[in-house]
Design an enzyme around this catalytic site. Sequence first.
Site, PDB file in Angstrom:
ATOM      1  CD1 TRP A  75     -36.092  13.300  30.887  1.00 34.22           C
ATOM      2  CD2 TRP A  75     -34.041  12.947  30.285  1.00 34.22           C
ATOM      3  NE1 TRP A  75     -36.308  12.193  30.030  1.00 34.22           N
ATOM      4  CE2 TRP A  75     -34.235  11.727  30.257  1.00 34.22           C
ATOM      5  CE3 TRP A  75     -32.999  12.999  30.420  1.00 34.22           C
ATOM      6  CZ2 TRP A  75     -34.271  10.944  29.605  1.00 34.22           C
ATOM      7  CZ3 TRP A  75     -32.168  11.787  30.433  1.00 34.22           C
ATOM      8  CH2 TRP A  75     -32.861  11.050  29.780  1.00 34.22           C
ATOM      9  CE1 TYR A 102     -29.139  12.983  27.417  1.00 33.27           C
ATOM     10  CE2 TYR A 102     -29.803  10.683  26.831  1.00 33.27           C
ATOM     11  CZ  TYR A 102     -29.016  11.480  28.126  1.00 33.27           C
ATOM     12  OH  TYR A 102     -28.204  11.323  28.823  1.00 33.27           O
ATOM     13  CG  HIS A 137     -26.133  12.530  24.024  1.00 35.41           C
ATOM     14  ND1 HIS A 137     -25.283  13.261  25.267  1.00 35.41           N
ATOM     15  CD2 HIS A 137     -26.728  11.777  24.680  1.00 35.41           C
ATOM     16  CE1 HIS A 137     -25.278  12.581  25.795  1.00 35.41           C
ATOM     17  NE2 HIS A 137     -25.632  11.787  25.869  1.00 35.41           N
ATOM     18  CD  GLU A 176     -20.940   8.513  26.286  1.00 39.61           C
ATOM     19  OE1 GLU A 176     -21.692   6.864  26.285  1.00 39.61           O
ATOM     20  OE2 GLU A 176     -20.003   8.800  26.959  1.00 39.61           O
ATOM     21  CE1 TYR A 238     -20.180  10.152  34.185  1.00 41.40           C
ATOM     22  CE2 TYR A 238     -19.727   9.037  31.711  1.00 41.40           C
ATOM     23  CZ  TYR A 238     -20.466   9.780  32.442  1.00 41.40           C
ATOM     24  OH  TYR A 238     -20.850  10.695  31.679  1.00 41.40           O
ATOM     25  CD  GLU A 264     -20.938  12.444  28.432  1.00 41.62           C
ATOM     26  OE1 GLU A 264     -22.257  12.461  27.075  1.00 41.62           O
ATOM     27  OE2 GLU A 264     -21.354  10.576  29.197  1.00 41.62           O
ATOM     28  CB  ALA A 270     -19.780   4.252  33.408  1.00 43.67           C
ATOM     29  CB  SER A 271     -24.249   4.000  36.310  1.00 42.62           C
ATOM     30  OG  SER A 271     -23.741   4.210  37.807  1.00 42.62           O
ATOM     31  CD1 TRP A 298     -23.508  12.769  33.507  1.00 39.64           C
ATOM     32  CD2 TRP A 298     -23.893  13.983  31.176  1.00 39.64           C
ATOM     33  NE1 TRP A 298     -24.851  12.470  32.889  1.00 39.64           N
ATOM     34  CE2 TRP A 298     -24.579  13.483  31.603  1.00 39.64           C
ATOM     35  CE3 TRP A 298     -23.871  14.602  30.273  1.00 39.64           C
ATOM     36  CZ2 TRP A 298     -26.104  13.176  30.913  1.00 39.64           C
ATOM     37  CZ3 TRP A 298     -24.767  14.712  29.338  1.00 39.64           C
ATOM     38  CH2 TRP A 298     -25.721  13.903  29.510  1.00 39.64           C
ATOM     39  CE  LYS A 303     -32.054  10.614  36.598  1.00 37.42           C
ATOM     40  NZ  LYS A 303     -32.310   9.665  35.415  1.00 37.42           N
TER      41      LYS A 303
HETATM   42  C1  IDC Z   1     -26.869   9.142  32.114  1.00 38.62           C
HETATM   43  C2  IDC Z   1     -28.429  10.123  33.049  1.00 38.62           C
HETATM   44  C3  IDC Z   1     -28.987   9.239  33.559  1.00 38.62           C
HETATM   45  C4  IDC Z   1     -29.842   9.127  32.593  1.00 38.62           C
HETATM   46  C5  IDC Z   1     -29.120   8.384  31.728  1.00 38.62           C
HETATM   47  C6  IDC Z   1     -30.748   7.867  30.173  1.00 38.62           C
HETATM   48  O1  IDC Z   1     -26.451  10.503  33.880  1.00 38.62           O
HETATM   49  O2  IDC Z   1     -29.995  10.320  34.476  1.00 38.62           O
HETATM   50  O3  IDC Z   1     -30.463   8.304  33.184  1.00 38.62           O
HETATM   51  O4  IDC Z   1     -27.998   8.666  30.845  1.00 38.62           O
HETATM   52  O5  IDC Z   1     -29.662   6.802  28.995  1.00 38.62           O
HETATM   53  C7  IDC Z   1     -22.383   8.168  28.952  1.00 38.62           C
HETATM   54  C8  IDC Z   1     -23.755   8.828  27.753  1.00 38.62           C
HETATM   55  C9  IDC Z   1     -24.790   9.729  29.309  1.00 38.62           C
HETATM   56  C10 IDC Z   1     -24.718   9.417  30.572  1.00 38.62           C
HETATM   57  C11 IDC Z   1     -23.675   9.334  31.097  1.00 38.62           C
HETATM   58  C12 IDC Z   1     -23.933   9.080  32.452  1.00 38.62           C
HETATM   59  O6  IDC Z   1     -23.349  10.054  27.454  1.00 38.62           O
HETATM   60  O7  IDC Z   1     -25.717   9.941  28.436  1.00 38.62           O
HETATM   61  O8  IDC Z   1     -26.339  10.039  30.940  1.00 38.62           O
HETATM   62  N1  IDC Z   1     -23.011   8.357  30.690  1.00 38.62           N
HETATM   63  O9  IDC Z   1     -24.520   7.042  32.907  1.00 38.62           O
HETATM   64  N2  IDC Z   1     -22.312   7.679  28.584  1.00 38.62           N
HETATM   65  C13 IDC Z   1     -21.521   7.312  29.906  1.00 38.62           C
HETATM   66  C14 IDC Z   1     -22.115   7.285  30.961  1.00 38.62           C
END
Ligand code: IDC
Length: 371
Positions: A75, A102, A137, A176, A238, A264, A270-271, A298, A303
Amino acid sequence: MLPSSRCCRQPPLFTATFSLLLGCASGPRGAAAPASVATAPPAKYGKLSVIGTHLCGSDGKPVQLRGMSTMGLQWHGDVVNARAFAALAKDWKADVVRMALYIGEGGYAAHPELKQLVWKGVELAIANGIYAIVDWHVLTPGNPNDSLYGGAQAFFDEVSRKYGKVPNILYEIMNEPNGDVDWAADLKPYAERMVATIRANDPDGIILIGSGTWSQDVNVAAADPVQGKNLMYTFHFYAGSHGEALRSKVQVAIDRGAAVFCSEWGTSEASGTGGTYLQPAEEWLVFLDRRTIGWTNWSLCDKSETSAALKSLSDAMKEGNLALAARESLLVPETMGPDGYAIWGPGELSASGAFVRAHMRARAETGAAKK
Ligand code: IDC
């Protein structure tokens, strides 16, 4: 007025990205290695190793690597550019960049050519005297043994053949794992296979190993560790979602003799969005600093989500900063800094990016852990 799709889209694949790939496809020892690699400064802390529960530099002293993780390269791969890495190394005083490859979600499984961006990132890290984490990833599906991830062994064989002799590289074999995965039955055997694959080419590079529950079960892994040297276990947090309970698991892992790395973490939930939670993030950073635990934040992208370190074009638009909003993206720094190289200016960083950069610079300055 920008069309709204412009403000919210993910950048298209393979536009500027691959036009920036100037002969970087072969390793630093390969014929087509860029000149910058041949004249590269030595890696900041030399050859790394794990001594006891610490990552150490070539002088045997513990080092805390601090840096940024990219977003998904499928992306926001355009962030793998010479200006961005120079700004990170010099202006942010970062020691390390993590390349988030990824596999699912439109990543490497569908676009194997994305590995060229990984090579480019490793070579830019080498050229700046910093370290590169190559992150396989794993996210969805959560089991690294799933057929989607069938290319893992060939990938790590290739990475370690190309870069096994440079001190700058760290291998992260599973981002993860999550869902119905068991350390002993699923994850440890996978880790053993990848460690054996890498070790055939690189006898002592640092290998980072994830664990269950999105790399939070570091205590479980530490109770039944993979055999070998220079292995570390990753945990992710997070700040808006994880606190004391996860810190306790990390402490248990260390007490069990594991070396840990935080590959990370975000100032968000966490979202990837929500917040920013800067005070809880500060508590985490004190925890990491006191234990000399290295980290990558992260994520280095523009974005529109709070964990992103760069301002999004839509935020720039909301602030009425039309000049910024009119840019194609913020992934390539364009502001001339005081020292004669391009940086991201203060108005181009998000709240998270400004916080993380300030912390990195302060830590690089004092070199001392916070009390
Ligand atoms: C998130 C990105 C988000 C994307 C999503 C896709 O921030 O923009 O839409 O992935 O699945 C993780 C992951 C990491 C996540 C991140 C936040 O390793 O890929 O990225 N996150 O959700 N683990 C916990 C949080």
